[in-house]
Design a protein around this motif. Sequence first.
Motif, mmCIF file in Angstrom:
data_model
loop_
_atom_site.group_PDB
_atom_site.id
_atom_site.type_symbol
_atom_site.label_atom_id
_atom_site.label_comp_id
_atom_site.label_asym_id
_atom_site.label_seq_id
_atom_site.Cartn_x
_atom_site.Cartn_y
_atom_site.Cartn_z
ATOM 1 N N ARG A 160 0.887 -0.975 -0.362
ATOM 2 C CA ARG A 160 0.257 0.118 0.087
ATOM 3 C C ARG A 160 0.577 1.715 0.092
ATOM 4 N N PHE A 161 2.150 1.519 1.216
ATOM 5 C CA PHE A 161 2.656 2.658 1.080
ATOM 6 C C PHE A 161 3.650 2.609 0.017
ATOM 7 N N GLU A 162 3.682 1.306 -0.341
ATOM 8 C CA GLU A 162 5.067 1.452 -2.103
ATOM 9 C C GLU A 162 4.550 1.643 -3.069
ATOM 10 N N GLN A 164 1.720 4.029 -2.638
ATOM 11 C CA GLN A 164 2.068 5.082 -2.563
ATOM 12 C C GLN A 164 3.072 6.232 -3.104
ATOM 13 N N VAL A 165 4.121 5.780 -2.979
ATOM 14 C CA VAL A 165 5.311 6.674 -2.961
ATOM 15 C C VAL A 165 5.924 6.420 -4.406
ATOM 16 N N ALA A 168 3.552 9.063 -5.482
ATOM 17 C CA ALA A 168 4.375 10.570 -5.090
ATOM 18 C C ALA A 168 5.562 11.130 -5.998
ATOM 19 N N ARG A 169 6.048 9.645 -6.305
ATOM 20 C CA ARG A 169 7.054 9.926 -7.285
ATOM 21 C C ARG A 169 6.975 9.875 -8.789
ATOM 22 N N MET A 171 4.289 11.693 -9.364
ATOM 23 C CA MET A 171 3.871 13.403 -9.407
ATOM 24 C C MET A 171 4.591 14.829 -9.082
ATOM 25 N N THR A 172 5.559 14.060 -8.408
ATOM 26 C CA THR A 172 7.217 14.214 -8.635
ATOM 27 C C THR A 172 7.151 15.613 -9.492
ATOM 28 N N TRP A 175 5.779 17.672 -11.556
ATOM 29 C CA TRP A 175 5.312 18.814 -10.588
ATOM 30 C C TRP A 175 6.938 19.149 -11.245
ATOM 31 N N GLU A 176 7.623 18.675 -11.166
ATOM 32 C CA GLU A 176 8.387 19.528 -11.787
ATOM 33 C C GLU A 176 9.021 19.619 -13.158
ATOM 34 N N TRP A 205 -5.438 13.904 -13.028
ATOM 35 C CA TRP A 205 -4.666 14.427 -11.716
ATOM 36 C C TRP A 205 -3.789 14.799 -12.163
#
Lengths: 430, 430
Positions: A160-162, A164-165, A168-169, A171-172, A175-176, A205
Amino acid sequence: MQDIATRVWNHKWKIDPIVRSLIDTDFYKLLMCQSVFRNRPRTQVRFSLINRSTHIPLADLVDEGELREQLDHVRTLSLSRGESTWLRGNTFYGKRQMFRPDFMEWFEKLRLPPYHLERHGDQYELTFEGTWPEVMLWEIPALAILMELRSRAVLKDMGRFETQVLYARAMTRVWEKVERLRDLDGLRLADFGTRRRHSFLWQDWCVQALGEGLGANFAGTSNCLIAKNNDVEAIGTNAHELPMVYAALADSDAELAQAPYDVLADWQEEHDGNLRIILPDTYGTPGFLANAPDWLAGWTGIRVDSGDPATGAETAIRWWQERGEDPRDKLVIFSDGLDVAKIEELHAQFQGRVRVSFGWGTLLTNDFRGLVDGDALAPFSLVCKAVSADGRPTVKLSDNPKKAMGPEDEVARYKRVFGVGEQVGVEVVV
Amino acid sequence: MQDIATRVWNHKWKIDPIVRSLIDTDFYKLLMCQSVFRNRPRTQVRFSLINRSTHIPLADLVDEGELREQLDHVRTLSLSRGESTWLRGNTFYGKRQMFRPDFMEWFEKLRLPPYHLERHGDQYELTFEGTWPEVMLWEIPALAILMELRSRAVLKDMGRFETQVLYARAMTRVWEKVERLRDLDGLRLADFGTRRRHSFLWQDWCVQALGEGLGANFAGTSNCLIAKNNDVEAIGTNAHELPMVYAALADSDAELAQAPYDVLADWQEEHDGNLRIILPDTYGTPGFLANAPDWLAGWTGIRVDSGDPATGAETAIRWWQERGEDPRDKLVIFSDGLDVAKIEELHAQFQGRVRVSFGWGTLLTNDFRGLVDGDALAPFSLVCKAVSADGRPTVKLSDNPKKAMGPEDEVARYKRVFGVGEQVGVEVVV
């Protein structure tokens, strides 16, 4: 507090549908569909899915049963009242009632026609056959479904956290890119990433992030559903399938040579202003422009979708100058294999010389390169093309020989008819 | 579908409370509270908030009204039935009924005592005065509230996607640390990051991410509420406030020299096994160990919380050897200013020579360094300490002169009594 009814309702779904709306498709598909509905409604066309990245064993990755469920789900969809209202009532490119009442009545009743699916080795053969205005609407949902089923297959065993990360990566990374694009004065950029998106939610998104990050420099999205839900502009004009089918239907070499211009003559009857965009590369840009009638030079712009984009834009600028037009009034839309570095480069080269706009696709909505082991989420080159019309094969040459398609003898004939000589090959990334 | 009742309920809150439970605190606070409740229940203690990072103008950043609202909210809290059940029924360090019935009855009735808040220039003076077992429970909520109000002040004007990307970046950073820590065989690591966390939700995320990412190598969290909610181990033993207050109460230099050992004698009466952890640095580790009674060498381990950690651990190992103990049976807990590189280094140096455990604090739960303009979310060094006991000032020396606190003459006296000579200064990051 959970809304119990929502939870129970969600668990009643047999599948998590990837495509949930007939307008989860590119705006230009609907524009072209209306044009085809008016001009060639009875032409029988066959669309076929082609995985140009044969190293991706789609049939091993994606379960056939799941694929059928998703495709079957699309066949249950019909235009909702709100969607119809949006199409009928909205202003597109400054124009009201872009979609005519007769087209809307037909579209409101439409269900997508059957599909044909077979496994061949580690690939699928997925085809759609029927009248052109109907089958053409399969292209985008078919691509989006296969792309997203592949994403889901890769994500299936992650924690689950993997997970989400991972997002997250991603998205980052988006955004960059946004932060770099912010530095470009006068940028005009739209999302063209529906067909090879990582997933629907991810495209949604990305579009919203671009909206916040780029402000007025964000022009909109090609995806009608996302445009509607987020109240942004729907963007798009026309694509290769129009000249490809018109050309296939030509009865002689002379008619063939004329076919791409016939397409635009039909288009001109229906559209003006920013919708008059030439896509000149179907059978080679230089020949197309050299032989173009003068009225085409009056059109608003040119979309550069294959070959080296800077070369394509310089060719367009020279052509306008030769025809007595001021390129600074003209629009060049770049839409092939873009990423930030290329956008920066083209912006620097052409801003001020022409009006420039970018249609950013796969590397906006599916840049998961390097984010999982074995690069298993990297985007790949999947297309869904009109391969025949009334039983005759279609041909596409484009400005990049690596994107050419069609039977070998027909490709040779088209090259001869359209005077296409040596072309420079450019690696097709996505 | 929104749950309408939830939405309406949420909008009825006057504030978004930062501390919502009396057990949103470090486990060792409750252990020490029980010990104090038994041994020194009537001692009057004054706790004071000290911002060691004076370049952070807390009173300019954090609105006084908001700070009061948050502190006032904490005073409305009392132990819930479920929290009480968890404390009474849980097994901590393999032991049932860690908390005695008389302590639990007192704790169930407890409301936190008043606070005193004044603005001085760009800083706040925030103090808590009262009986030791009551005021000591202000330390962690006071710190957590100020840290999170500062985070909120910085985040206030950010866009929605900008905010999401900020957290995406922070998540990615935590996960990259997890990925590195995964490579350390036999690692044992716990979250000690409550007091200087970015926010409650963020600490909760970090703990859960460590749980998934490190599996059995993740030992638990110092935060009782997060331990309870996620069903992980609550971790912690004792802290400097015990020797600091005991020492302040000493009536002579001889009593003062004995005070740190009195603390541990009281502790030994209550606890065994993994709870018998020596924190030797309050008045200098070398002197503490040299003068320690032999029974202390039988304790399970030593926590290294200031000075150069490798030096501290080597000192501990030598001491055990001198006292005829096998260091391989002993536990060294590192808990000062850790980040991944330091954890890797200490793990490599000590794994196999002693049992090693890490209490990872601020750079786990508040590593937002470099993520916003002006580095406005970088963690800073805020502490809340017992500054006097029954009217006498407290003193802390530690193994790092930059962490020393107390009146100058008292510091000099303590240095003399405890035989502290020249110490090596280490920059206090957080």
